[in-house]
Design an enzyme around this catalytic site. Structure first.
Site, mmCIF file in Angstrom:
data_model
loop_
_atom_site.group_PDB
_atom_site.id
_atom_site.type_symbol
_atom_site.label_atom_id
_atom_site.label_comp_id
_atom_site.label_asym_id
_atom_site.label_seq_id
_atom_site.Cartn_x
_atom_site.Cartn_y
_atom_site.Cartn_z
ATOM 1 N N GLY A 34 0.788 -1.215 0.000
ATOM 2 C CA GLY A 34 0.000 0.000 0.000
ATOM 3 C C GLY A 34 0.820 1.265 0.000
ATOM 4 O O GLY A 34 1.919 1.324 -0.572
ATOM 5 N N HIS A 35 0.304 2.270 0.697
ATOM 6 C CA HIS A 35 0.871 3.614 0.673
ATOM 7 C C HIS A 35 2.257 3.667 1.292
ATOM 8 O O HIS A 35 3.147 4.360 0.798
ATOM 9 C CB HIS A 35 -0.089 4.546 1.418
ATOM 10 C CG HIS A 35 0.209 5.997 1.256
ATOM 11 N ND1 HIS A 35 0.138 6.647 0.050
ATOM 12 C CD2 HIS A 35 0.576 6.949 2.171
ATOM 13 C CE1 HIS A 35 0.439 7.928 0.209
ATOM 14 N NE2 HIS A 35 0.713 8.137 1.478
ATOM 15 N N PHE A 36 2.451 2.944 2.396
ATOM 16 C CA PHE A 36 3.749 2.918 3.067
ATOM 17 C C PHE A 36 4.455 1.607 2.736
ATOM 18 O O PHE A 36 4.587 0.703 3.560
ATOM 19 C CB PHE A 36 3.579 3.117 4.574
ATOM 20 C CG PHE A 36 3.245 4.535 4.950
ATOM 21 C CD1 PHE A 36 4.206 5.531 4.864
ATOM 22 C CD2 PHE A 36 1.977 4.884 5.375
ATOM 23 C CE1 PHE A 36 3.914 6.847 5.192
ATOM 24 C CE2 PHE A 36 1.667 6.198 5.709
ATOM 25 C CZ PHE A 36 2.641 7.182 5.618
#
Length: 291
Positions: free
Chosen positions: A265-267
């Site tokens: 995901g985002h991180f």
């Protein structure tokens, strides 16, 4: 064991924290973090790269261990955060560098590149957006409404991004193996954005994010004119900046290296550190000394 130096510099009236590792005579790599975290997001990536690179990872003003002056004492804009970063690098004697940008780090990085194109040797963008294609509409709808009409009707929706649940979601959404993500990450981020007055800092930056999309045409022109080597390594499950944002770099940089990492995901660094570090080492050392 890689030695990571945890240091402070005074930039203007402000104390800026940064992590530094690797030999100072090596090619420099500047790591620029996103919301709502700090250079802490690079705590594992730095040792993976510092044998080959001089790595610098600052905390943006208002984040992490850097000063967080009130909104009355400092005007929080992406231009202002870029000013601080630019001054820090000058103070450290860094005139040429590759950069890694993620989330908020991207608009800061793009401004650095536009101000001094000769300084940038290469770009690694990890869910660091530069195209309208990258905005996931469902996520950005309340933010855009806040841009258009900031006030009591639109603020609650964006203020919700400062909650523990929302920050946890940023770390876990799209991640196939959430047990790999350290819960200390979202706990620490939530603690920092919950400091007295920091909510207003974050709201100011949410509002100023509206200044970034109008800059994109200049960024695209920079890509076409400078042909800067670029690696886009992207969490394929990110519902903030989606995979189309990664693919879009190839429009202006046909030689861009683009990797969508499944189950992330985002991180991305929290669940796929070795994958990212492997792509980066290959990209940054291809043609020894190229960066």
């Amino acid at each position: 064991m890689v030695e990571i130096r945890h240091q402070y510099a005074t930039v203007g009236e402000h104390r800026v924290f940064y992590r530094e590792a690797g030999p100072r005579e090596a090619p420099t790599l500047v790591l620029l973090h996103g919301f709502p975290t700090s250079s802490r997001m690079f705590r594992h990536l730095i040792p993976a790269l510092a044998d080959r690179f001089h790595v610098i990872a600052p905390d943006h003003l208002g984040f992490g261990n850097s000063d967080a002056p009130s909104v009355d004492a400092f005007t929080y804009t992406f231009d202002a955060l870029t000013d601080i970063t630019e001054a820090l690098l000058a103070q450290l004697g860094v005139s040429r560098y590759a950069m890694y940008v993620q989330d908020y780090g991207a608009p800061i990085g793009w401004r650095l590149a536009l101000r001094n194109p000769e300084a940038i040797t290469a770009v690694v963008t990890q869910n660091g957006n530069a195209y309208e294609d990258g905005f996931v509409p469902e996520f950005w709808k309340p933010v855009r409404e806040y841009w258009e009409n900031p006030g009591p009707a639109t603020e609650p929706a964006v203020r919700g991004a400062l909650s523990l649940d929302a920050i946890r979601w940023q770390y876990l959404n799209g991640v196939a193996r959430p047990e790999l993500v350290d819960p200390d990450t979202w706990a620490a981020d939530h603690r920092e954005v919950s400091r007295p007055g920091n909510d207003l800092v974050q709201l100011a930056l949410f509002l100023d994010y509206a200044s970034n999309p109008p800059l994109y045409p200049q960024v695209h022109a920079y890509f076409r004119e400078r042909r800067v080597p670029l690696l886009a390594v992207w969490g394929a499950g990110d519902e903030i900046f989606g995979p189309d944002g990664a693919r879009a770099f190839s429009r202006d940089l046909p030689d861009a290296e683009v990797h969508l990492v499944p189950g992330s995901g985002h991180f991305l660094l929290e669940s796929h550190l070795d994958t990212v570090a492997g792509y980066m080492r290959g990209f940054l050392t291809r043609g020894e000394g190229s960066v």
